[in-house]
Design an enzyme around this catalytic site. Structure first.
Site: not given
Length: 669
Positions: A407, A409, A435, A476
């Protein structure tokens, strides 16, 4: 920083089995950046260069590293690594032209000092944000590993830069993937004026290596022979047994972070102690002691170096100041690419596909078309991604090409750029578009600017599952395409239907420029159409008329196309519905044509109203199409709030009902 164990003892050199020739080559290589810096400090005082980041006292690290590696192995240096550039035999006149902002410099006057790279010399320069280059090194190392090249990559970081998250991400990814990367931390005790004890709560970086599952060694960074020997030995080992290694080079910066900042914050005794460990003076004395260097040779080397510096400076100063050329500036924002549109054959078989199927189909066919295309993202392997876009890909293409990632990015986007530098293509999947904020710096400062700065393309496509309407809440559901719309150097596409989804994705993957590919989660399985099974592309930068009409123009994209279609049917309107498809660069001619045709225009976006893409396009219409307008240019978007979770609040947030009301007002105007 604990320094007594280093500054209280005389520097010890061990030549081992190295020949006199190698020792002298290291000496001349070490002397070059020192003599250049002496000259640059004079030029700075004379106002002939604008800024200088000093590496005085740290030269042995750069020189030891650059001489220990093979000429075709990549190095990613920082501010104080002039010796990397000179050690790779860059033409000094180009290097000096770079410092002066001249056209023959490596960035054509667009960036300064060491903010540049050169593929010819296998150097990838830094940006001012310091940390992101570690991930680029990961990508280069990954490319070498995938290609089975027995190469090692070296990337530099200062002890101050290690406080950034990119440092952690870069080391973590390299360790998890066992990448052949040597991370050199130049531990000089200060981040500008902030001492190490205010940066981190440990004494040495060798304490951090085991936490990442990697070896870590500490060396005397002022001892050029020790640096050379250690890096050479490690590199030979890593080429045969790929893995990352953390090397901590203890050193000290004898001048300011940059000249204007000075060194008043450094205790006098500390400065005096480190002056005794000057890398140039100590190595020179050692060579004299063992009879390798005499006065005649020393004079000859110095004369040769000073002559080459002065001649190169003369050439650089003789070059005229750069003249701005608008066409050149604009054309260099993107890497050259002329799209050759691939249309499906007239008899191409078709099948019903949802948006999610079309994206998966295009991605699969691009993987088949480009063996050098690497997919990276969280859970995209066996799991197939949270939306199952890559379901079955790992079985078909293998774990090397379909890579589950930690995780992180920022590191994965940076690794995509590193792959691109080595001739690969990269697709990075954001699990949710939201994200991408964690990788923002890599996109807007590395991917977007790298071709404009020094001509390196960034062949990276970032897929962005986006949009609201599913009660997923504020983290989200965001529409964040406008974050990047203001960033020259990236391209943005946003399909509204399965045909465009497949064709635009294929087109983006063909283009060597960086793309953000937005795909609305709410459309994944809610819309479908018959589309060609064959590989095809859609023209980048070309809008599409989703519906033709006479009375009003609705300009939109993504989910907005479907809202506009439904609203025009419910209100029984004859409307042009222009689907932008490509948001950057956007189709000005198509916008002008529809405005000219109807005289009334409204822009619809799912993104929040303020500062959205509609604001720019509506402003452009008002400026360039005013004579065709029969009513004010209108726009509608979501509320200027975060995206709420509860369905009733989310419904109010989205612009659907407000758009219909405003559309009615526009028609009645």
């Amino acid at each position: 920083m604990e320094t007594t164990d280093l500054t209280s003892q005389k520097m010890t050199f061990n030549r081992k089995n190295y020949s006199d020739e190698i020792l002298l080559e290291l000496y001349e290589s070490l002397l070059m950046p020192r003599r250049i810096e002496e000259k640059m400090l004079i030029l700075l005082r004379q106002g002939k260069i604008s800024k200088w980041f000093s590496g005085w006292g740290q030269e042995a690290i750069s020189i030891g590293v650059v001489n220990a590696l093979q000429a075709d192995e990549f190095i990613l240096p920082m501010h104080r690594n002039l010796g990397i550039f000179t050690g790779r035999n860059m033409p000094l006149e180009r290097l000096f032209a770079q410092f002066q902002g001249k056209l023959s410099g490596f960035t054509k006057g667009r960036d300064r000092s060491f903010h540049f790279g050169s593929i010819e010399h296998h150097i990838v320069g830094m940006i001012s944000h310091l940390g992101p280059q570690l991930a680029i090194a990961d990508g280069i190392g990954l490319a070498d590993k995938l290609s089975k090249e027995k190469k090692v990559t070296v990337v530099f970081s200062g002890d101050g830069a290690s406080s950034e998250g990119d440092f952690h991400e870069g080391l973590n990814v390299a360790s998890v993937w066992k990448l052949p990367v040597i991370f050199v931390v130049e531990h000089n005790g200060y981040g500008l004026s902030t001492p190490s004890e205010e940066q981190f709560a440990f004494n040495y970086f060798t304490e951090k290596g085991p936490g990442y599952g990697m070896e870590a060694i500490r060396i005397q960074g002022n001892n050029v022979l020790e640096v050379y020997d250690q890096i050479k030995t490690l590199a030979e080992d890593v080429r045969q047994n790929p893995r990352p290694i953390l090397v901590e080079a203890i050193t000290f910066r004898m001048r300011g972070h940059e000249e204007a900042s000075g060194t008043k914050y450094v205790p006098k005794q500390l400065m005096e102690d480190w002056a005794k460990l000057d890398p140039v003076e100590n190595y020179e004395s050692y060579l004299e002691e063992i009879g390798v260097l005499d006065e005649k040779t020393k004079e000859k080397v110095n004369k040769r170096i000073k002559k080459s510096i002065n001649e190169a400076l003369e050439i650089a100063f003789a070059e005229e100041s750069i003249s701005a050329n608008l066409e050149t500036e604009l054309s260099d924002v993107y890497a050259p690419f002329s799209q050759e549109l691939i249309s499906p054959a007239p008899n191409s078989p078709k099948s019903e596909k949802r948006l999610v199927d079309a994206i998966s189909d295009g991605l699969r066919q691009s993987m088949e078309k480009y063996p050098n295309l690497i997919l990276m993202g969280q859970d995209i392997g066996e799991y197939g991604g949270v939306f199952k876009i890559t379901d079955g890909f790992k079985t078909q293409f293998g774990a090397d090409r379909v890579r589950n990632t930690p995780l992180c990015e920022s590191a994965i986007i940076g690794a995509g750029l590193g792959l691109s530098i080595k001739g690969y293509k990269a697709m990075v999947e954001m699990q949710f578009a939201d994200f991408v904020s964690v990788g923002f710096n890599q996109i807007v400062n590395n991917l977007a600017k790298i071709h404009y700065r020094w001509g390196q393309h960034a062949d990276v496509v970032i897929r962005m599952p986006t949009g609201a309407g599913m009660a997923a809440g504020p983290f989200h559901s965001q529409s964040n395409e406008a974050w990047f719309f203001h960033t020259p150097g990236v391209k943005i596409v946003y399909p509204s239907n399965p045909y465009d989804a497949k064709g635009l994705l294929n087109a983006a993957l063909e283009d060597p420029n960086p793309y953000l590919y937005f795909e609305h989660k709410g459309m994944y399985r809610s819309i479908s159409e018959e589309i060609p099974d064959d590989y095809f592309t859609v023209e980048i930068g070309k809008a599409s008329l989703a519906k033709e009409g006479r009375n009003v123009s609705i300009i939109t994209y993504g989910m907005g196309v479907h809202w506009a279609m439904k609203a025009s049917e419910e209100l029984n309107l004859s409307a042009d519905i222009l689907d932008l498809r490509t948001l950057l660069p956007w189709d000005k001619e198509a916008v002008k044509a529809t405005v000219k045709k109807t005289g009334k225009v409204i822009f619809l976006q799912e993104d929040c109203l303020t500062g959205g893409i509609g604001a720019e396009i509506c402003a452009w219409i008002s400026e360039h199409c005013f004579e065709y307008l029969d009513a004010p240019v209108m726009r509608e978007g979501s509320l200027d709030t975060p995206v709420p979770f509860a369905p009733s609040l989310e419904k109010q947030f989205l612009p659907v009902e407000r758009f219909k009301e405003k559309l009615n007002r526009l028609i009645e105007f």
